[in-house]
Design a protein around this motif. Structure first.
Motif, mmCIF file in Angstrom:
data_model
loop_
_atom_site.group_PDB
_atom_site.id
_atom_site.type_symbol
_atom_site.label_atom_id
_atom_site.label_comp_id
_atom_site.label_asym_id
_atom_site.label_seq_id
_atom_site.Cartn_x
_atom_site.Cartn_y
_atom_site.Cartn_z
ATOM 1 N N HIS A 104 0.554 -0.989 0.168
ATOM 2 C CA HIS A 104 0.102 0.210 0.256
ATOM 3 C C HIS A 104 1.267 1.411 -0.218
ATOM 4 O O HIS A 104 1.847 1.483 0.767
ATOM 5 N N GLY A 105 0.699 1.805 -1.069
ATOM 6 C CA GLY A 105 1.810 3.542 -1.007
ATOM 7 C C GLY A 105 1.418 4.578 0.946
ATOM 8 O O GLY A 105 2.271 5.249 0.562
ATOM 9 N N GLY A 106 0.433 4.317 0.493
ATOM 10 C CA GLY A 106 -0.101 5.129 2.082
ATOM 11 C C GLY A 106 0.097 7.177 1.410
ATOM 12 O O GLY A 106 -0.246 7.201 0.340
ATOM 13 N N ARG A 107 1.327 7.894 1.403
ATOM 14 C CA ARG A 107 1.668 8.872 1.647
ATOM 15 C C ARG A 107 2.559 9.239 -0.087
ATOM 16 O O ARG A 107 2.223 10.583 -0.354
ATOM 17 N N ARG A 108 2.959 7.712 -0.006
ATOM 18 C CA ARG A 108 3.198 8.074 -1.341
ATOM 19 C C ARG A 108 2.151 7.302 -3.046
ATOM 20 O O ARG A 108 2.686 7.034 -3.973
ATOM 21 N N ALA A 109 1.217 7.040 -2.250
ATOM 22 C CA ALA A 109 0.172 6.695 -3.081
ATOM 23 C C ALA A 109 0.081 7.905 -4.163
ATOM 24 O O ALA A 109 0.290 9.282 -3.741
ATOM 25 N N ASP A 110 -0.796 7.690 -5.589
ATOM 26 C CA ASP A 110 -0.983 8.738 -6.400
ATOM 27 C C ASP A 110 -2.742 9.179 -6.493
ATOM 28 O O ASP A 110 -3.160 8.235 -7.269
ATOM 29 N N GLU A 111 -3.029 10.017 -6.385
ATOM 30 C CA GLU A 111 -4.441 10.353 -6.507
ATOM 31 C C GLU A 111 -4.991 10.701 -7.891
ATOM 32 O O GLU A 111 -5.885 10.199 -8.232
ATOM 33 N N ARG A 112 -3.853 10.504 -8.154
ATOM 34 C CA ARG A 112 -4.427 11.084 -10.274
ATOM 35 C C ARG A 112 -4.624 9.472 -11.109
ATOM 36 O O ARG A 112 -5.483 9.247 -11.177
ATOM 37 N N LEU A 113 -4.332 8.324 -10.183
ATOM 38 C CA LEU A 113 -4.070 7.200 -9.954
ATOM 39 C C LEU A 113 -5.793 6.490 -9.990
ATOM 40 O O LEU A 113 -6.933 5.492 -10.215
ATOM 41 N N THR A 114 -6.154 6.388 -8.162
ATOM 42 C CA THR A 114 -6.853 5.983 -7.552
ATOM 43 C C THR A 114 -7.645 6.855 -7.447
ATOM 44 O O THR A 114 -8.843 6.224 -7.778
ATOM 45 N N GLY A 115 -7.574 8.023 -8.104
ATOM 46 C CA GLY A 115 -9.270 9.269 -7.586
ATOM 47 C C GLY A 115 -9.868 8.942 -6.655
ATOM 48 O O GLY A 115 -10.141 9.443 -6.057
ATOM 49 N N LEU A 116 -8.687 9.095 -5.288
ATOM 50 C CA LEU A 116 -9.450 9.294 -3.962
ATOM 51 C C LEU A 116 -8.377 9.396 -3.118
ATOM 52 O O LEU A 116 -7.097 9.714 -3.408
ATOM 53 N N PRO A 117 -9.035 9.945 -1.789
ATOM 54 C CA PRO A 117 -7.510 10.928 -1.306
ATOM 55 C C PRO A 117 -6.485 10.055 -0.568
ATOM 56 O O PRO A 117 -6.698 8.819 -0.224
ATOM 57 N N VAL A 118 -5.276 11.157 -0.274
ATOM 58 C CA VAL A 118 -3.838 9.877 0.033
ATOM 59 C C VAL A 118 -4.379 9.916 1.295
ATOM 60 O O VAL A 118 -4.659 10.751 1.884
#
Length: 358
Positions: A104-118
Motif C-alpha cells: 500500500h503506497g500510503g503517503r506515496r500513493a498517487d491520487e491521479r491514478l486512484t481518484g481517492l484521497p491520499v
C-alpha cells in the motif's frame, strides 16, 4: 558453507530449488486497472525459466487507494484473479516458487491514478495526505489479509508483505513522524503493531502450505537500526513468518548510524535466532561471488534485482559458473528487449535510472 545450488526448505510451502530469488521490481507493465499484461507475464515467467528458485511480482497494491505508480499490478479485487491465476500457473510450469508482494503506497500513493484521497499514518500537507483513523488502519490490515487470500486462490505459493522503502507499512515504523496517539503510534511496539497484525491475519486466513515473507528496510525512511533489529528478532521468533527479506541497497555497506559503523549492515542481523524462518538479503548483488559472500556471511538466500533485469538467466549462469558476473551498466535497448523487458519497463528504466539504458 551452503552452496548457491542447495535447495532451501521452509516451515510452510514448497522448497526452493536453489538460493537465488528474483527481487520484487517495479516494472510498470500492468494494465491501467491493475490486471496482468502480457509484457509483465513474459518478464516474470522468463526469469522463472532462467533458473530463479522463487519469482516475486512487483509491489502489488492491496486496495484501490494504495496504488503508487502507473502500470502497477493489483491484487485488491476479484477482477484481478484471471491474470494472477495465469501468472501463478506460468511460474509453476517454469519450475519456480511464486509470490505476490503486497503493498500500500500510503503517503506515496498517487491520487491521479486512484481518484481517492491520499492517506498516511499522520497528516502530511506536503503530500496532501490525511491521517488514517484507527478504524481505517484496521481496514488496511484486512486489505492485506484479503489480498493474500486472493493470491492463494489464484494459485500462488505465497506472498511477501512490503514493509520497506517508505511505503505505508514502513511509514508506521517512522520514528520521526509517527506520533499517533492510538495503538499504532508513539512507542516502538505501537509503531510496529501493524506489521504483527498483518502477519497474524494472513497466517490465520491462509492454508498451512502458504509461504509468508516480510521485506523491511533496516535504515533510512525514519527507521532506527536498533528498532529494525528488534523487529527482525520478533518476527523471526514468533514462528509465523517463513522468511525475512532485508532490503539493504548494498549488501556489503556499513550502516549509516555512527554507533554501528565498523561492520557490514548485513552483519547486524545475522546473529539473530531464526527458528524455522529464513533470512534473505538484497542489494547490489551482481555476480556469483557476491551471492556466495552473502551466504558465507549468514544469509540463507539472496534476492537479485538489476542483474536479473539485464540477464533473465542470471540464476542459471551463476549456478553453472562460480566466476559469473552480470554485464556492466548501461546496456543497450536491444539487449533488454531480448531479455523480455517490455516497452513500458524499458521506458521506466531509461527515464528513472541515469546509468541503466545506453
Amino acid at each position: 558453507m551452503t552452496d548457491l545450488s542447495s535447495p532451501l526448505e521452509f516451515a510452510h510451502g514448497p522448497a526452493w530449488r536453489n538460493r537465488l530469488a528474483l527481487a520484487p521490481l517495479t516494472n510498470m507493465q500492468s494494465n491501467a486497472d491493475g490486471s496482468l499484461h502480457d509484457d509483465e507475464y513474459r518478464w516474470l515467467v522468463r526469469r522463472a525459466e532462467g533458473g530463479f528458485a522463487m519469482v516475486m511480482t512487483c509491489a502489488a497494491h492491496v486496495s484501490r487507494a494504495g496504488q503508487a505508480f502507473e502500470g502497477q499490478l493489483g491484487v485488491w479485487d476479484d477482477r484481478h484473479l484471471p491474470g494472477l491465476s495465469r501468472l501463478a500457473a506460468g511460474l509453476r510450469a517454469a519450475g519456480a516458487v511464486s509470490s505476490v508482494q503486497l503493498q500500500h503506497g500510503g503517503r506515496r500513493a498517487d491520487e491521479r491514478l486512484t481518484g481517492l484521497p491520499v492517506v498516511a499514518p499522520w497528516d502530511d500537507p506536503e503530500k496532501g495526505a490525511t491521517a488514517l483513523t484507527t478504524a481505517q488502519v484496521e481496514q488496511v490490515v484486512q486489505d492485506f489479509v484479503a489480498a493474500a487470500v486472493r493470491a492463494e486462490r489464484a494459485g500462488f505459493d505465497g506472498v511477501e508483505i512490503h514493509g520497506a522503502h517508505g511505503y505505508l507499512v514502513a511509514q508506521f515504523l517512522d520514528t520521526r513522524r509517527n506520533h499517533r496517539s492510538d495503538r499504532y503510534g508513539g512507542s516502538a511496539d505501537n509503531r510496529s503493531r501493524i506489521v504483527h497484525e498483518i502477519i497474524d491475519g494472513i497466517r490465520a486466513a491462509t492454508g498451512p502450505n502458504f509461504q509468508l515473507g516480510l521485506r523491511i528496510s533496516p535504515e533510512r525512511y525514519g527507521i532506527v537500526l536498533d528498532e529494525a533489529r528488534a523487529l527482525a528478532r520478533d518476527v523471526l521468533a514468533d514462528g509465523k513468518l517463513d522468511y525475512l527479506d532485508l532490503s539493504l541497497w548494498d549488501a556489503f555497506k556499513e550502516p549509516y548510524e555512527e554507533a554501528h559503523r565498523g561492520r557490514r549492515l548485513l552483519d547486524v542481523f545475522m546473529d539473530l535466532p531464526r527458528g524455522a524462518a529464513r533470512v534473505g538479503v538484497a542489494g547490489k548483488i551482481t555476480d556469483a561471488a557476491s551471492a556466495r559472500r552473502c551466504l558465507e556471511g549468514g544469509a540463507d538466500f539472496v534476492l537479485i534485482g538489476k542483474a536479473a533485469i539485464v540477464h533473465h538467466d542470471f540464476a542459471r549462469s551463476a549456478l553453472r559458473d562460480p566466476d559469473y558476473r552480470a554485464a556492466a551498466l548501461p546496456v543497450r535497448r536491444d539487449h533488454l528487449e531480448a531479455e523480455s523487458v517490455g516497452p513500458r519497463f524499458l521506458n521506466y528504466l531509461a527515464t528513472n535510472w541515469d546509468d541503466f539504458v545506453a
